[in-house]
Design an enzyme around this catalytic site. Structure first.
Site, short mmCIF file in Angstrom:
data_model
loop_
_atom_site.label_atom_id
_atom_site.label_comp_id
_atom_site.label_asym_id
_atom_site.label_seq_id
_atom_site.Cartn_x
_atom_site.Cartn_y
_atom_site.Cartn_z
CD GLU A 525 -3.06 -0.99 2.14
OE1 GLU A 525 -3.58 0.34 2.42
OE2 GLU A 525 -3.17 -2.25 2.87
CD GLU A 809 -2.08 -5.75 7.37
OE1 GLU A 809 -3.10 -5.05 7.12
OE2 GLU A 809 -1.31 -6.22 6.26
#
EC number: 3.2.1.40
Length: 952
Positions: A525, A809
């Site tokens: 991202e 994450e």
């Protein structure tokens, strides 16, 4: 002969004057360690109308503090004295302020250099010598300062390489399509200098990443300049001093311009027909060269339609996908003066829509370190795989010798398949944005060829390399760490190797994710999610100089704000940030637990640095956003909004949303309660008495509503909690628990961790930030240690034992999966490591005197830790605490900077056993004013102390 005698006399006079000045040096114990303007040493491109002066003093003895200062600012070095200072002479100012002292002199002129120095007095009226002369240089203060400089862009895309295309495929597409994006542009021009140059400054604003060349050499060590921003509202230029690099006669200037985020028009489209073009337009650049000659005259040279342009060997570049370099299309020595550019076209002038252009104040992105292969093996398809041993953000550089036209392809990835036989395709970045991380180099075939990318960076540990005829080694391929060059200023070390390793992994995960913004990850991202940013902010501030970095990110948040309707009152409009800043990928309006970054970042900058300017500057936006969130208030007094405690163990928002134990509304309201208190303080700082009273009332009302709605009994126990570990930790951290319920709530938290969860955390990023600090504060430090160090899932030790070198994450049991999912490099999970400084090191800034003017010393540690050493950077110098614990006694060496004081937190029993510098507290207090008592706490002035007491 007369000339020689005159010269000799002048030399004698100069020596005499210099000797006199040397004789005037004072014998003093006050020495300048650092002298800064806007928190920088000798900065250029300053744009503040009222710059801020700071200095750090080293002083012998105890209890030393400043009583006065005197600042001089002059237009030249020879005027920098009390008689001739022609810009500002503050005279002697009675003040203890030594940080962020506001300039109050004449109006400062654009592109002008000024010189300054300072002296101080301590509270005993001892005077320092003048600091060594410093300088600062003003930048371009408004649009008029850019003169005739035009924006230029590529006129013709002349790429003919068959490798200009890449495959693009999102999850909604059945087949990939071929995409090429905007071309990399090459610009050049020449200038002839027939006079001697005294000063030469170049100002370059690239909309897209660029590199700048002068006479065949790259200027500076920056890469990926400038930092990303909301380009339609705010762009950044970079200032270069090229005085020493210019030649007399002809000089050649060159620019290579890539897409960066400005021209990123491929990734994040839902499908080929999507109108979600995230580009702002074709890359464009603006250049201004300001020349001052030794004869006193000035001139300018600037970008316009006379500049020549071309495409070249960079035939594809995308910030997500990577660079493709076709060496067969190299342009030769195109940045030299004698280059024949007759085949080049002329640049096209353009007019991008930008509201503001400012100097880039944050540190530049640089190449920080090279990494050699640690292991090389063949994958299941027979292609070579290189393991660099560390998950990094950056790129690879190649040194190869292959035939002309040979394609060398490097696929970068964070992980292997669980069986270790090949790279894991799900970890190449493309699953999220449609572009896998790939670097391509096409050989020209004339011997050894060396190359590294210019306009993209990836997140990776492994690289699969195709198209080489020999086994890769350190001569062929290296990994390069590329990140914003934030300076590491703090340190932590303790007696436990696991904690030391966690600290290092937390630092790595942050460094990998600073590229002009605080990113969520460096591959999939590359976005500045607001919730992630505030989750790790404090830990970053303990370790790095982040002053300018977070100020810049606050501007990203402000310029990302959009007019948004109120929830309860849609007729009202508020300026509200989006979940992501900056850029066109915005997600939605910022939910409470993400949007509070708008208040937390100025608060942390104020708390850790003591600069109230950021509070005053962003106060209107923070106030408006607070009112927006208050418009979510339900009948029960609770704000009906929240994103959630992101990424707790086993959680997946699609397949296992129930794993998020904490209701998003509960965690969001806990944050909002804390922020209401911050806004009460900010209102007071801005003399907004009405809003201050309103915030106090809203905070008290929310506390009552929160406890009424969420504080519950745990069945079959005498304990209470807030229905999840995260909410319970937040309530304890933020002071929401009624005094009479604290013990029950702490016991309830312990009960859930030990009896229900088997000694494990169930927290995501909101709870992780505080759980270990809270447990330590309330006497459960050994439990904090147990959670962190148990080898079982989902502890941090489990993650480390799984082979990760940065924090992933998601929190999953990795060995049961084909390969790791999502990002393996997410700094939101570094936030917990503030515990190492605030609990183990025991150092926290006081909210009463921010910026560590006064700070708290209170080590709270588990019995398994016997020694800790921390160094905490402050605007006054480094706080150092080195303690050891043995047989119930805490032995501490504490260094307190000049002009600050420490609040040593003790209970009565600890106070009674206290020995400082070999003396009991009572004896020491009789003989020195640097040690005073405040309740059972001891207030210590500056100095180095040996402290011993019985730790209870």
């Amino acid at each position: 002969m007369k000339y020689n005698k005159l010269l000799f006399s002048l030399l004698l006079l100069a020596v005499f004057c210099f000797s006199c000045k040397e004789e005037q040096k004072l014998q003093t114990s006050l020495d300048f360690d650092k002298v800064l303007l806007n928190a920088k040493s000798n900065p250029i491109a300053i744009e503040s109308e009222s710059p801020l002066f700071s200095w750090i003093i080293k002083a012998e003895g105890f209890g030393k503090s400043q009583s006065a200062y005197h600042i001089l600012v002059a237009s030249s070095l020879d005027k920098l004295d009390e008689t001739h200072a022609d810009v500002w002479n503050s005279n002697k100012v009675e003040s203890s302020k030594s940080t962020f002292v506001k300039y109050e002199g004449k109006e400062l002129k654009a592109a002008t250099r000024y010189y300054w120095k300072v002296k101080v007095w301590d509270k005993s009226n001892q005077e320092s010598n003048w600091s060594e002369p410093q300088y600062f240089q003003m930048g371009l203060l408004d649009e008029s300062n850019w003169g005739e400089a035009k924006w230029i862009t590529l006129t013709n895309d002349t790429r003919t390489s068959e490798y200009r295309f890449r495959e693009y495929k999102t999850g909604r597409m059945e087949q990939p399509i071929q995409v090429d994006g905007f071309a990399a542009s090459y610009f050049r021009n020449k200038i002839n200098l027939n006079k001697e140059v005294d000063n030469a400054q170049v100002y370059i604003c690239g909309l897209g990443y660029y590199e700048f060349f002068l006479n065949g050499e790259k200027v500076g060590d920056h890469v990926l300049d400038p930092a990303p921003s909301n380009y339609d509202k705010q762009a950044y230029y970079v200032n270069y001093d090229i005085t020493e690099q210019l030649n007399s006669g002809e000089n050649a200037l060159g620019i290579i311009l890539g897409n960066g985020f400005y021209g990123q028009n491929i990734s994040w489209k839902n499908d080929p027909e999507s109108d979600r073009d995230l580009a702002y337009g074709p890359p464009t650049v603006r250049v201004l060269l300001k020349l001052k000659y030794k004869d006193g005259t000035e001139s300018e040279f600037f970008s316009d339609e006379t500049w020549k342009e071309s495409t070249g060997p960079i035939v594809f570049n995308n910030i997500y996908g990577g660079d493709t370099y076709d060496a067969r299309f190299e342009l030769g020595d195109w940045t030299s003066t004698n280059y024949d550019d007759s085949s080049w076209g002329f640049a096209k002038e353009t007019a991008p829509e930008i509201k503001n252009i400012s100097a880039q104040q944050i540190p530049a992105i640089k190449k920080l370190q090279d990494y050699e292969p640690q292991n090389v093996f063949k994958g299941s398809d027979g292609e070579w795989i290189v393991d660099f041993g560390q998950n990094i953000a950056g790129w690879v550089k190649l040194n190869v010798s292959e035939k002309e036209g040979q394609l060398i392809e490097v696929i970068t990835t964070e992980a292997l398949l669980t069986n270790g036989r090949d790279i894991f395709p799900g970890s190449t970045g493309g699953g999220a944005n449609g572009m896998a991380q790939i670097y391509q180099y096409i050989c020209k075939g004339d011997g050894q060829e060396s190359w590294e990318p210019k306009f993209s960076y990836h997140g990776f540990r492994y690289a699969k390399i195709k198209g080489v005829s020999t086994k890769p080694d350190a001569d062929m391929i290296k990994a390069v760490l590329v990140a914003t060059d934030i300076q590491e200023t703090g340190s932590f070390e303790c007696s436990d190797d696991l904690f030391n390793k966690m600290h290092n992994i937390s630092k790595w995960t942050i460094v990998d994710n600073v590229h002009g913004i605080p990113e969520d990850c460096p591959h999939r991202e590359k976005c500045g999610w607001l919730g992630d940013a505030h989750a790790f902010c404090e830990y970053a501030l303990y370790n790095y100089d982040m002053y300018d970095f977070y100020k810049k990110y606050m501007e990203d948040i402000r310029t990302q704000m959009l007019p948004t309707k109120g929830h309860n009152n849609p007729e009202l409009k508020f300026q509200v940030p989006t979940m992501i800043a900056p850029g066109k990928r915005t997600s939605s309006y910022a939910k409470i637990d993400w949007g509070v970054a708008t208040m937390y970042l100025p608060w942390y900058n104020y708390l850790y640095y003591g600069d109230d300017a950021i509070v005053n500057e962003y106060y209107p936006e923070m106030k408006d956003l607070t009112n927006f969130y208050l418009n979510f208030k339900g009948e029960n007094g609770i704000m009906q909004d929240g994103m959630g405690d992101w990424c707790p163990p086993r959680w997946d928002r699609r397949t296992n949303p129930e794993a998020m134990e904490c209701d998003p509304i509960i965690s969001a309201n806990a944050y909002f309660y804390d922020v209401l208190g911050i806004m009460e303080t900010f209102a007071k700082m801005n003399n907004d008495g009405a809003f201050q009273s309103e915030m106090k009332a809203e905070k008290e009302a929310l506390k009552d509503a929160f406890n009424k709605a969420f504080l519950v009994e745990i069945p079959n126990t005498d304990f209470k909690w807030y229905q999840s570990q995260t909410a319970t930790v937040q309530a304890l951290q933020f002071g929401m628990v009624p005094e009479e319920e604290i013990e029950n709530v702490v016991n309830g938290l312990e009960y859930d961790i030990v009896e229900v969860k088997g000694g494990h955390h169930s927290t995501g990023i909101h709870g992780n930030r505080y759980i270990y600090t809270v447990l330590s504060k309330y006497g459960k430090a050994d439990l904090a240690y147990r959670i962190l160090t148990t080898p079982d899932f989902p502890s941090q030790t489990y993650i480390m034992n799984s082979g990760f070198t940065t924090w992933p994450e998601r929190q999953f049991e990795w060995e049961t999966m084909e390969g790791p999912t999502n990002s393996l490099n997410h700094p939101m999970h570094s936030g917990f490591s503030a515990y190492f400084f605030e609990s183990l090191g025991g150092i926290k800034s006081s909210t009463k005197e921010a910026g560590y003017k006064q700070f708290i010393v209170n080590p709270e540690f588990p019995s398994q830790i016997t020694q800790t050493k921390v160094s905490v950077p402050t605007p006054y110098g480094d706080i150092k605490n080195d303690w050891s614990f043995e047989e119930g006694k805490l032995s501490m060496t504490l260094e307190i900077p000049f002009n600050t004081e420490a609040n040593l937190v003790l209970n009565q029993a600890e106070l009674e056993s206290l020995i400082i510098n070999g003396k009991t507290f009572q004896n020491l207090q009789k003989n020195t004013k640097s040690v005073t008592l405040q309740g059972s706490n001891v207030i210590l002035g500056s100095g180095k102390y040996k402290i011993l007491y019985n730790k209870r």
